[in-house]
Design an enzyme around this catalytic site. Structure first.
Site, PDB file in Angstrom:
ATOM      1  N   HIS A 145       0.827  -1.223   0.000  1.00 59.90           N
ATOM      2  CA  HIS A 145       0.000   0.000   0.000  1.00 59.90           C
ATOM      3  C   HIS A 145       0.864   1.278   0.000  1.00 59.90           C
ATOM      4  CE1 HIS A 145      -2.994   2.985   0.954  1.00 59.90           C
ATOM      5  NE2 HIS A 145      -2.543   3.132   2.184  1.00 59.90           N
ATOM      6  N   GLU A 198      -0.110   6.087  12.643  1.00 57.94           N
ATOM      7  CA  GLU A 198      -1.426   5.619  13.031  1.00 57.94           C
ATOM      8  C   GLU A 198      -1.483   4.101  13.262  1.00 57.94           C
ATOM      9  OE1 GLU A 198      -4.589   6.954  10.611  1.00 57.94           O
ATOM     10  OE2 GLU A 198      -5.941   6.603  12.300  1.00 57.94           O
ATOM     11  N   ASP A 199      -0.865   3.342  12.379  1.00 57.74           N
ATOM     12  CA  ASP A 199      -1.027   1.883  12.450  1.00 57.74           C
ATOM     13  C   ASP A 199       0.073   1.161  13.219  1.00 57.74           C
ATOM     14  OD1 ASP A 199      -3.218   2.318  10.965  1.00 57.74           O
ATOM     15  OD2 ASP A 199      -2.414   1.539   9.076  1.00 57.74           O
TER      16      ASP A 199
END
Ligand code: MN
Length: 729
Positions: free
Chosen positions: A59, A87-88
């Site tokens: 991605h 964020e992840d």
């Protein structure tokens, strides 16, 4: 060169391929940084999978790939690779900054903020708000470009998520990100996103269109080649060499046409678009002339976006003609440079060859857009752009849970508290912005996270009216204060009346049980006991009058002048105490009168510092005009004017309109606005108009404390070189 960008999901894209593609246009790029960020992202996402079952790293690689196609700078590409690690993967922005520098960290933080926005509504106005918010929050426009690349890849792989999620994300893309791409002029991204939205929102239509377009494909390819040959031949006759390309239009634009005309696919004729690329503007018009003399043009379909570019910078000539086989074809004519701008829009400003690798370009693109818009008809578009840039439209802040609230420009934590709930507003004692304690008058900025501290014992006070910007908060505070005033009037009235009856040896409690008491309500037309107290407390009914209304007191001749005197002086004293507190309420003091309705005349709109005169209007209290107001001096009834003074204890921002006439110069509106803001004066609204002789007229509604602040504002604007005149209106 012919740009036709394709952003399809590339499964095999890897670091070597990314490097090869960057090298192709920028051999001196910082490949060490690229390798490092790639390795970093790969490590951070290790073990994570996409919905498609692929390794997660595919991605960010695809996002970086899109940014490379747009020829963005290395900071953007690196940020693209790292965009999900905060964020992840729980990596801190500080660490990103330490490893990859401030710029990259800021872009990644901006992306993380945008990802936290909960887009929950389809309403057009709301969608517009959110788009504005995204722009406002992204101090660096590269944040939005990376976000678009991110969204592009998510849309490309949307088939792997649930139906419900597909619809939601596609709708959000259509509402928020397609218009953003369009406004930034990144048409290649816009076109693909639109087609993908159609595919997931209306799959039946999308696949029907795809099938029909495909069915005719071989036939069409031949047709396209024929048309190109004919045009090329014509151009060669005039000695013109150019690159020509034909393609079928995007599905979404065919779909839009079908919807707009209410017709079926078969009836849509011009599904083919041809593009002629030439070296310079003169050649553009020359080619147009050749096309128009060789094929019959359709009236009303010629558009000259070279002379009048679109607000996003798009330039091209468009025309529709009857082609060699009697079919309508659209032909776009532009230069290579225009073509690059058309495909990549604002992204073109970051391309390496212009050496624009550094950031801090926040305002420049807006300035550039403005330069294209000296034309009258596009003024409102231009203003929209400027408005976003200056945040005049509003600020967008987060609750600690990540919900978004839109507030007026200049809003404070108190506005925010009232936006959450009236009770929260009333009980506010303090606030934290981004985790730090701030005073209640602190001005909020887009992107701030605001937390409100409350206390049960807190209640609003009058000075809060100066701390809030929103009408809602103001009216809630006023309502509360009014109730407090009623309550205090009620108490005052009760106290005075009880005292009065005690003087005559009458128990109020007992008196209320007698029928004669009822007559008091009737006499003074009050509904109940509370109402009577309030009327007495506010001075509309005197306790003396009430006492005199009681038949038994009258009969027994208990009412003596000395006692009446005592009641009156007591009432006066108590009332004075209460009144003194409430005197700060009015901007204007009218001698010898209290509780008068005072309002500012609309014709001259006086502000503190102006000489003023009051005018008694029937049933509407007193209207205040400036001493030089013409309406006032023309008025016949001089007897109704009255002396008034500004109340020095009253402090409030007053709206005033000023007209500014300037020489026409790109960016002048933004320059004036910045000047006004720089002396801490708030702009409530701005309007622009073009005048003949290359002049511009602007009307600003500004908020000033008094006349001297207005003079300061006018002086500051007058000092700008291009300004011809500044007048208060
Ligand atoms: Mn992502």
């Amino acid at each position: 060169m012919y740009l036709q960008l394709d952003y399809s999901h590339e499964r095999d894209l890897d670091l070597d391929e990314l490097i090869r593609r960057v090298e192709a246009y920028y051999p001196d790029a910082d490949f060490v940084q690229l390798r490092k960020s790639y390795a970093y992202a790969e490590r951070a996402h290790k073990g994570q999978k996409r919905s498609s079952g692929e390794e997660y790293i595919i991605h960010p690689i695809n996002v970086a790939g899109t940014l490379i196609k747009l020829r963005m700078d290395m900071d953007s590409i690196v940020a693209g690779l790292l965009h999900d690690v905060v964020e992840d993967c729980g990596i801190s922005p500080q660490e990103i900054e330490k490893e990859f520098g401030k710029e990259v960290a800021q872009i990644v933080v901006g992306l993380t903020k945008i990802s936290k926005i909960k887009f929950k509504t389809k309403e057009e106005s709301q969608a517009e708000n959110f788009r504005n918010m995204v722009v406002a929050m992204a101090k660096d426009i590269r944040v939005i470009i990376v976000k678009l690349a991110d969204r592009m890849h998510n849309m490309r792989t949307l088939q792997y998520v649930s139906d419900e999620k597909q619809k939601k994300i596609a709708q959000e893309t259509l509402d928020i990100f397609v218009p953003l791409a369009s406004r930034l002029g990144i048409n290649s991204v816009k076109g693909e996103l639109e087609d993908l939205c159609l595919r997931f929102l209306h799959p039946d239509i999308y696949y029907r269109l795809a099938e029909k377009v495909a069915m005719k494909k071989s036939e069409r390819d031949v047709y396209i080649k024929d048309v190109i040959d004919v045009i090329e031949e014509k151009l060669l006759e005039y000695g013109m060499k150019s690159a020509l390309k034909g393609r079928s239009k995007h599905f979404f634009s065919i779909y839009k046409k079908m919807m707009a005309r209410g017709v079926d696919f078969e009836q849509i004729q011009d599904i083919l678009a041809f593009r002629v690329l030439v070296n310079n503007i003169t050649e553009c018009y020359k080619v147009l002339g050749i096309v128009h003399s060789s094929f019959t043009p359709i009236p009303g379909r010629f558009k000259d976006y070279i002379a009048i570019p679109k607000v996003n910078g798009y330039q091209s000539l468009h025309t529709t003609v009857i082609g060699p086989k009697a079919e309508r074809i659209e032909i776009q004519i532009r230069t290579d440079d225009m073509d690059e701008v058309a495909e990549t829009g604002v992204a073109a400003h970051w391309k390496y060859k212009e050496g624009l690798a550094s950031g801090h370009q926040k305002l420049d693109w807006v300035q550039e857009l403005l330069e294209f818009n000296k034309n009258d008809s596009t003024n409102h578009e231009m203003l929209n752009v400027v408005k976003n840039d200056l945040d005049i439209g509003g600020v967008f802040v987060f609750t600690p849970k990540g919900d978004v609230r839109e507030l007026r420009y200049g809003a404070t934590p108190l506005d925010f508290a009232y936006a959450i709930h009236t009770d929260v507003g009333h009980k506010t004692v303090g606030s934290k912005v981004n985790g730090r304690m701030v005073p209640l008058r602190h001005t909020l900025k887009s992107g701030d996270t605001v937390e409100i501290l409350t206390s049960k014992s807190q209640s609003p006070s009058k000075d809060w009216l100066n701390l809030v910007k929103s009408t809602r908060a103001k009216s809630k505070i006023k309502q509360f204060l009014l109730k407090i005033e009623r309550d205090s009037n009620k108490e005052l009235g009760k106290e005075v009346l009880e005292k009065a009856f005690r003087l005559f040896g009458t128990s109020f409690k007992n008196l209320k049980k007698t029928p004669e008491w009822e007559s008091v309500y009737k006499e003074f037309s009050v509904a109940n006991e509370d109402d009577l107290y309030i009327q007495i407390g506010s001075g509309k009914i005197s306790p003396k009058d009430v006492v005199e209304e009681i038949p038994s007191l009258k009969k027994e001749k208990l009412i003596e002048p000395s006692k009446i005197e005592e009641i009156n002086s007591y009432t006066k004293e108590l009332t004075k105490k209460v009144r003194r507190k409430s005197n700060k309420d009015n901007a204007v003091i009218v001698d010898g009168m209290e509780d008068l309705l005072v309002r500012m005349a609309k014709c001259c709109n006086p502000i503190p510092g102006d000489p003023i005169v009051g005018y008694i209007t029937r049933g509407r209290g007193i209207t205040v005009h400036t001493g030089i107001c013409e309406r006032m001096s023309n008025s016949v009834d001089v007897g109704r004017s009255i002396d008034v003074q500004w109340n020095t204890e009253f402090s409030f921002k007053h709206p005033v309109n000023i007209r500014v006439i300037t020489h026409d110069k790109p960016g002048i509106l933004s320059q004036i606005s910045k000047t006004i803001n720089s002396i801490d004066v708030n702009i409530r609204s701005a309007m622009a108009k073009s005048l003949p002789d290359r002049k511009g007229s602007f009307i600003f509604e500004v908020e000033v404390k008094d006349y001297s602040e207005l003079l300061k504002t006018i002086g500051a604007i007058e000092s700008l070189e291009e300004v011809i005149s500044v007048t208060r209106i």
